[in-house]
Design an enzyme around this catalytic site. Structure first.
Site, PDB file in Angstrom:
ATOM      1  N   SER A 270       0.837  -1.194   0.000  1.00 46.65           N
ATOM      2  CA  SER A 270       0.000   0.000   0.000  1.00 46.65           C
ATOM      3  C   SER A 270       0.876   1.249   0.000  1.00 46.65           C
ATOM      4  CB  SER A 270      -0.888   0.001   1.256  1.00 46.65           C
ATOM      5  OG  SER A 270      -1.487   1.261   1.468  1.00 46.65           O
TER       6      SER A 270
ATOM      7  N   TYR B 166      -0.328   0.138  10.186  1.00 41.72           N
ATOM      8  CA  TYR B 166      -0.623  -0.552   8.925  1.00 41.72           C
ATOM      9  C   TYR B 166       0.514  -0.358   7.921  1.00 41.72           C
ATOM     10  CZ  TYR B 166      -3.088  -1.591   4.536  1.00 41.72           C
ATOM     11  OH  TYR B 166      -3.463  -2.095   3.314  1.00 41.72           O
TER      12      TYR B 166
ATOM     13  N   LYS C  99       3.181  -3.181   6.412  1.00 48.54           N
ATOM     14  CA  LYS C  99       3.395  -3.372   4.981  1.00 48.54           C
ATOM     15  C   LYS C  99       4.872  -3.203   4.622  1.00 48.54           C
ATOM     16  CE  LYS C  99      -0.806  -4.147   3.459  1.00 48.54           C
ATOM     17  NZ  LYS C  99      -1.162  -5.443   2.837  1.00 48.54           N
TER      18      LYS C  99
END
Length: 267
Positions: free
Chosen positions: A137, A161, A165
């Site tokens: 992402s 998050y 990633k």
């Protein structure tokens, strides 16, 4: 012990290896499953998710493994037969991972490590080297996003998050270097237009902003008119994932992360 990959014991078995799709019941996973069935109908698919696939996508019972992606039972069943390709889409998205650190770490980081370890054990035992396609992402960059993002933009995640990633990207580089996988990472922008699901994504308003007015409903935008969004369509995301899986490994280089093309638009 210094483990070294062994050559596949049976080249024909490697060619018939299964393709795993994690997060197969999700918005992107469902569309990818359809595309894979059309692209290579003879390739055995092994789908997994916490919830059943959408109507019309139900695989034979032995091809769907339900449960948490980090569960030993799920991982064991996914790798019951040789695996040739992994599309790893499952994850706990931005807002949800920020609200529940342990859940985000378990699903986003620990489960990815579990998949990578299954691939490593397969190769060390003489099985095929899996092509491992990972959906990352632009959250790895963190705000404020620069006017232009490309593969040379320095990652600076500002949320758990994005940190998960980025950590997985680094691990995929290393597992590829060691010969345990042939890793490929696609950094996705906001994918629109998603259905109105409360999945905890902070970027969910991207789709709301398009879908609600088109449906004749008023919408109160949570950001100012000058806010910039990085967007792409589901059709192009699926095409890029499949294309990346088919790209010769040497064309990617040592750093396996590629930033997906996107439209940068203001609200």
């Amino acid at each position: 012990m210094n483990e070294r990959p062994q050559p596949p014991a049976d080249p024909q078995a490697a060619n018939a290896a299964a393709c795993i799709v994690t997060g197969a019941a999700g918005y992107i996973g469902s569309a990818l499953t359809r595309a894979l069935r059309e692209e290579a109908a003879a390739m055995p698919l092994r789908l997994t998710d916490r919830v059943p696939p959408q109507p019309g996508l139900e695989p034979p019972p032995h091809d769907f493994v339900g449960g948490e992606i980090d569960g030993p039972r799920v991982l064991a069943r996914l790798f019951e037969q040789p695996v040739g390709t992994v599309f790893h889409l499952a994850g706990v998205v931005s807002g949800a991972a920020e609200a529940d650190f342990l859940l985000g770490k378990r699903v986003n980081l620990d489960a990815t490590i579990g998949l990578l370890e299954c691939c490593r054990r397969q190769v060390v035992a003489g099985g095929p080297v899996p092509t491992f396609v990972y959906a990352s992402s632009i959250a790895v960059f963190g705000p404020p996003l620069p006017p232009r993002i490309d593969d040379s933009t320095a990652p600076r995640p500002a949320l758990s998050y994005g940190a998960h990633k980025r950590a997985c990207e680094v691990l995929i580089d290393d597992y590829t270097r060691r010969g345990f996988i042939d890793g490929r990472v696609l950094r996705l922008p906001g994918v629109v237009v998603r259905p109105p699901l409360a999945n905890g994504a902070l970027s969910g308003f991207n789709s709301d902003l398009i879908r609600e007015p088109l449906s004749g409903r008023d919408y109160r935008c949570p950001v100012g008119p000058d806010a910039t969004l990085w967007l792409c369509s589901l059709h192009h995301v699926i095409g890029n994932l499949v294309r990346l899986a088919q790209t010769p490994s040497a064309a990617i280089g040592a750093e396996r992360a590629i930033t997906a093309p996107a439209l940068a638009v203001s609200v």
